[in-house]
Structure formats: C-alpha cells, structure tokens
Design an enzyme around this catalytic site. Structure first.
Site: not given
Length: 221
Positions: A7, A9
């Site tokens: 991932d 952010d």
C-alpha cells in the site's frame, strides 16, 4: 518467485498523497480553500473510519483534473513531488522496498489513490508495477471520471486478480506473497496473502493484527 505488495499512503509514505494533492492545489490557489478544504478533511476522516463512499470521493478528487491541461497538471505534480511527497518518503520504506527488490521479488504498489498522483511516486521508489485507481482519459486529457474498477477495499482484489491474469499468474501460484498496509480498508486483501503485515497500522488493523498474530512494523522512521 515471490510477490511483494505495498500500500502507498501512510504505509510507504509517512502521510497521504491523495489528501496532500488536494491540499497542494488549495495551497497554490487552484482550488478554493473555503469550498474544498472542509470536504477534503471530511473524506479523509471517512476513509480512516472505513466509511468512505469511493465514488463520491472520486467525483470530488478527479473533477479538478478535467479543468486543466495535462501539461499544466504535470508541471504542478513536479512541484508536488518536491514539496510534499519527497518529505514523506522515509528511510525504512526505501530499505524495505530495496530488500524485496534485492531478493528478486515481484514488487507492486497497490493503492486507492489515482494513478496520475501515484505513478511518479512509484517511479521514485523504483517500483515498476502500479495498481491504482485510473482516471478516465480522452485524447490524453482527463475527463473527471473513473476508468474501470476503483482500486479500493474489495476492488483491490479485483484489480490485482486482473493484473495477475494478464501475466498468466495467480496469487496462489507465488511461492510467497506479502502485503504491507496501514489501513482497515485493506483487510480484504490482507486476508488473502500468505504473509499480511500491518505497517504503521490504524487502531482497527493493529487490533486485528495482534489478534491473528500478524507482524506489525513501523516504517515512519
């Protein structure tokens, strides 16, 4: 062959590029602060709580792309990278990516944030493969709409499976698969890989990781 999914952010980045892009546009006067800042904060809180309506958010996030030429947007993005993104990239994140690359793993950033914002960030990490929400384009310019399935929650699974199928791969076909994420929104995909890792986890994901014995790592530096 192993698969390493990241991932972006609040995982590889010590911050949220989606949120910061809108704040950046507000800061340089492209978006009206009074109209947009409260909405940006509202959507960000919904995301963190796991209640975000992705289509409502994308309407808010992608519409500004349609009001400006791609050339102008690219120029703004270069400034955004310098001023906002580079300070969010931590040494532990770079080292983690480099470790997987050195091992010969297939490395993929998989993110709900749109590919216009995230493609240069993936390039900065030296990660070739990016699965992101794709803004719709016509003749090289953004329309303000979304192309295909948003890469969010269960949509990440849909997009990953399509990406793998295009290459003749399956998730189970990898000797090992790892996914690093900070967010409760990624629980559907975390449950599917062989080695889920909670990186800088929110409270919900931390509790789930502790309950199920998943590793918890700090990439904030």
């Amino acid at each position: 062959m192993n698969l390493a999914l990241f991932d972006l952010d609040n995982t590889l980045l010590n911050g949220d590029s989606d949120f910061e892009w809108s704040q950046f546009l507000i800061g340089i006067g492209v978006l009206d602060r009074e109209l947009f800042e409260a909405k940006n904060l509202h959507f960000y809180e919904q995301y963190k709580q796991g209640t975000l309506d992705i289509h409502e958010f994308l309407d808010f996030q992608l519409k500004p792309l349609s009001r400006h030429s791609r050339k102008t947007l690219d120029e703004w993005h270069q400034q955004f990278m310098r001023d906002k993104v580079m300070p969010m990239i931590t040494k532990p994140s770079r080292e983690l990516v480099a470790k997987h690359q050195a091992a010969g793993d297939v490395c993929v950033i998989i993110t709900a944030t749109n590919s216009f914002v995230t493609a240069p960030i993936a390039h900065e990490f030296g990660i070739e493969h990016l699965i992101a929400t794709d803004p719709e384009q016509k003749d090289g310019e953004f329309t303000g709409g979304v192309a295909g399935v948003p890469s969010f929650r269960e949509g990440k699974i849909t997009r990953l499976e399509s990406w793998l199928a295009e290459r003749g791969w399956t998730l189970d076909g990898f000797a090992d698969s790892t996914f690093y994420s900070d967010s409760l929104n990624d629980l559907p995909l975390l449950r599917m890989v062989k080695h889920p890792v909670a990186a800088n986890p929110d409270a919900t994901l931390r509790a789930h990781a502790e309950q199920h014995g998943w590793p918890i790592v700090n990439l904030r530096g």
